[in-house]
Design a protein around this motif. Structure first.
Motif, short mmCIF file in Angstrom:
data_model
loop_
_atom_site.label_atom_id
_atom_site.label_comp_id
_atom_site.label_asym_id
_atom_site.label_seq_id
_atom_site.Cartn_x
_atom_site.Cartn_y
_atom_site.Cartn_z
N GLN A 187 0.83 -1.20 0.00
CA GLN A 187 0.00 0.00 0.00
C GLN A 187 0.87 1.26 0.00
O GLN A 187 0.60 2.21 -0.74
CB GLN A 187 -0.91 -0.01 1.22
CG GLN A 187 -1.88 1.17 1.26
CD GLN A 187 -2.84 1.08 2.42
OE1 GLN A 187 -2.67 0.27 3.32
NE2 GLN A 187 -3.85 1.92 2.41
N LYS A 188 1.91 1.24 0.79
CA LYS A 188 2.79 2.40 0.88
C LYS A 188 3.43 2.74 -0.46
O LYS A 188 3.57 3.92 -0.82
CB LYS A 188 3.88 2.15 1.93
CG LYS A 188 4.88 3.28 2.07
CD LYS A 188 5.92 2.96 3.13
CE LYS A 188 6.96 4.07 3.25
NZ LYS A 188 7.99 3.76 4.26
N ALA A 231 -8.39 -5.44 -0.43
CA ALA A 231 -8.69 -6.12 -1.69
C ALA A 231 -8.99 -5.11 -2.79
O ALA A 231 -8.53 -5.26 -3.92
CB ALA A 231 -9.87 -7.07 -1.49
N ARG A 232 -9.79 -4.07 -2.46
CA ARG A 232 -10.08 -3.04 -3.46
C ARG A 232 -8.82 -2.31 -3.88
O ARG A 232 -8.60 -2.02 -5.04
CB ARG A 232 -11.11 -2.04 -2.90
CG ARG A 232 -12.52 -2.60 -2.79
CD ARG A 232 -13.53 -1.47 -2.64
NE ARG A 232 -13.28 -0.66 -1.46
CZ ARG A 232 -13.83 -0.89 -0.27
NH1 ARG A 232 -14.64 -1.94 -0.11
NH2 ARG A 232 -13.56 -0.10 0.75
N TYR A 233 -7.97 -2.02 -2.88
CA TYR A 233 -6.73 -1.32 -3.19
C TYR A 233 -5.83 -2.12 -4.13
O TYR A 233 -5.31 -1.62 -5.12
CB TYR A 233 -5.96 -1.03 -1.89
CG TYR A 233 -4.49 -0.84 -2.13
CD1 TYR A 233 -3.59 -1.84 -1.81
CD2 TYR A 233 -4.02 0.32 -2.73
CE1 TYR A 233 -2.26 -1.70 -2.08
CE2 TYR A 233 -2.69 0.47 -3.01
CZ TYR A 233 -1.81 -0.54 -2.67
OH TYR A 233 -0.49 -0.40 -2.96
N LEU A 234 -5.65 -3.41 -3.81
CA LEU A 234 -4.77 -4.24 -4.63
C LEU A 234 -5.30 -4.39 -6.05
O LEU A 234 -4.53 -4.51 -6.99
CB LEU A 234 -4.61 -5.61 -3.99
CG LEU A 234 -3.64 -5.67 -2.80
CD1 LEU A 234 -3.67 -7.04 -2.17
CD2 LEU A 234 -2.23 -5.34 -3.26
N GLU A 235 -6.61 -4.42 -6.20
CA GLU A 235 -7.20 -4.61 -7.51
C GLU A 235 -6.90 -3.42 -8.42
O GLU A 235 -6.66 -3.59 -9.62
CB GLU A 235 -8.71 -4.80 -7.39
CG GLU A 235 -9.34 -5.41 -8.63
CD GLU A 235 -8.83 -6.80 -8.92
OE1 GLU A 235 -8.66 -7.59 -7.98
OE2 GLU A 235 -8.56 -7.08 -10.10
N ARG A 236 -6.87 -2.21 -7.85
CA ARG A 236 -6.66 -1.04 -8.70
C ARG A 236 -5.26 -0.46 -8.58
O ARG A 236 -4.88 0.41 -9.33
CB ARG A 236 -7.69 0.04 -8.38
CG ARG A 236 -7.62 0.64 -7.00
CD ARG A 236 -8.62 1.77 -6.86
NE ARG A 236 -8.52 2.44 -5.58
CZ ARG A 236 -9.25 2.15 -4.52
NH1 ARG A 236 -10.12 1.16 -4.58
NH2 ARG A 236 -9.10 2.82 -3.39
N GLY A 237 -4.49 -0.93 -7.55
CA GLY A 237 -3.11 -0.47 -7.41
C GLY A 237 -2.98 0.97 -7.03
O GLY A 237 -2.08 1.67 -7.48
N SER A 238 -3.90 1.48 -6.21
CA SER A 238 -3.81 2.86 -5.77
C SER A 238 -4.04 2.92 -4.27
O SER A 238 -4.48 1.97 -3.66
CB SER A 238 -4.86 3.73 -6.47
OG SER A 238 -6.15 3.25 -6.19
N VAL A 239 -3.75 4.06 -3.67
CA VAL A 239 -3.87 4.19 -2.23
C VAL A 239 -5.34 4.08 -1.83
O VAL A 239 -6.20 4.73 -2.41
CB VAL A 239 -3.30 5.54 -1.76
CG1 VAL A 239 -3.49 5.70 -0.25
CG2 VAL A 239 -1.83 5.64 -2.12
N SER A 240 -5.62 3.25 -0.84
CA SER A 240 -6.99 3.07 -0.41
C SER A 240 -7.44 4.25 0.43
O SER A 240 -6.64 4.91 1.08
CB SER A 240 -7.11 1.79 0.43
OG SER A 240 -6.27 1.85 1.53
N PRO A 241 -8.75 4.54 0.45
CA PRO A 241 -9.24 5.66 1.22
C PRO A 241 -9.10 5.39 2.71
O PRO A 241 -9.18 4.26 3.14
CB PRO A 241 -10.71 5.76 0.81
CG PRO A 241 -11.05 4.37 0.34
CD PRO A 241 -9.80 3.83 -0.27
N SER A 242 -8.93 6.44 3.51
CA SER A 242 -8.83 6.27 4.95
C SER A 242 -10.22 6.25 5.55
O SER A 242 -11.17 6.68 4.92
CB SER A 242 -7.99 7.39 5.54
OG SER A 242 -8.55 8.64 5.19
#
Length: 201
Positions: free
Chosen positions: A161-162, A190-201
């Motif tokens: 994620q970082k 899972a959502r983050y890994l699928e799109r390869g961007s920083v997940s919302p806080s």
């Protein structure tokens, strides 16, 4: 270590698992950045004796593997390799089936550039190697292994994620864990890994 092509003022180690977020000699790391190793991909395919038989990440042939390169001053390369060899269960003096991973020099892609790096890839001859687990089976084994396996996975995901590293296999593993536990943290990862961007806080 054998001299390799490229910038001889630095020494590079390519990482794809726990070494991404927990590098050896962390105070000596000059910088870390994303890179892609062609011809390999992540898979849960071995159990770690050092971690009490916990399921851990390895590599399989095919596809591409996005990970993290750690750069070090070249003068510490030999000492660094000794430390990472022990950590990754590699000893060139042992028979192949005694080595968990095999160390080699590989070209990785960093943007449009090619760099040569040290990488430790899964040894299919190792006694602790097994056929790669599909995401659903990996999730079941992680749940069975408990806290140690979950902490290991969280450490990898935190580093990914970082540095905005994506991986569809891990995304599917997390989705399976989410199915069984309905944990919001798994859904976000899972959502983050699928799109390869920083997940919302």
């Amino acid at each position: 270590p054998t001299l390799i092509p490229g910038d001889h003022a630095t020494f590079r180690v390519f990482t794809f698992g726990s070494l991404m977020g927990e590098p050896s000699f962390p105070n000596q790391v000059l910088r870390s950045y994303r890179a892609t190793l062609p011809g390999h991909h992540r898979a849960y395919n071995r159990a770690s004796e050092e971690r009490g038989g916990t399921l851990v990440m390895g590599t399989e042939p095919g596809g591409s593997l996005e990970g993290l390169v750690h750069e070090y001053p070249v003068e510490i390369a030999q000492r660094l390799l000794g430390h990472v060899d022990r950590r990754e269960g590699f000893d060139r003096s042992l028979d192949d089936d005694k080595n968990a991973y095999l160390r080699g020099y590989y070209p990785v892609q960093v943007g449009d550039d090619t760099q040569w790096v040290v990488a430790y890839l899964s040894n299919p001859e190792s006694k602790n190697y097994f056929d790669p687990l599909p995401p659903a089976d990996a999730a079941k084994r992680i749940e069975k292994d408990g806290k140690a396996a979950l902490d290991y996975l969280r450490g990898i995901e935190k580093a990914m994620q970082k540095h905005k590293i994506s991986d569809s296999y891990l995304s599917k593993v997390l989705a399976q864990l989410d199915k069984g536990k309905t944990a919001s943290s798994y859904r976000v990862l899972a959502r983050y890994l699928e799109r390869g961007s920083v997940s919302p806080s």
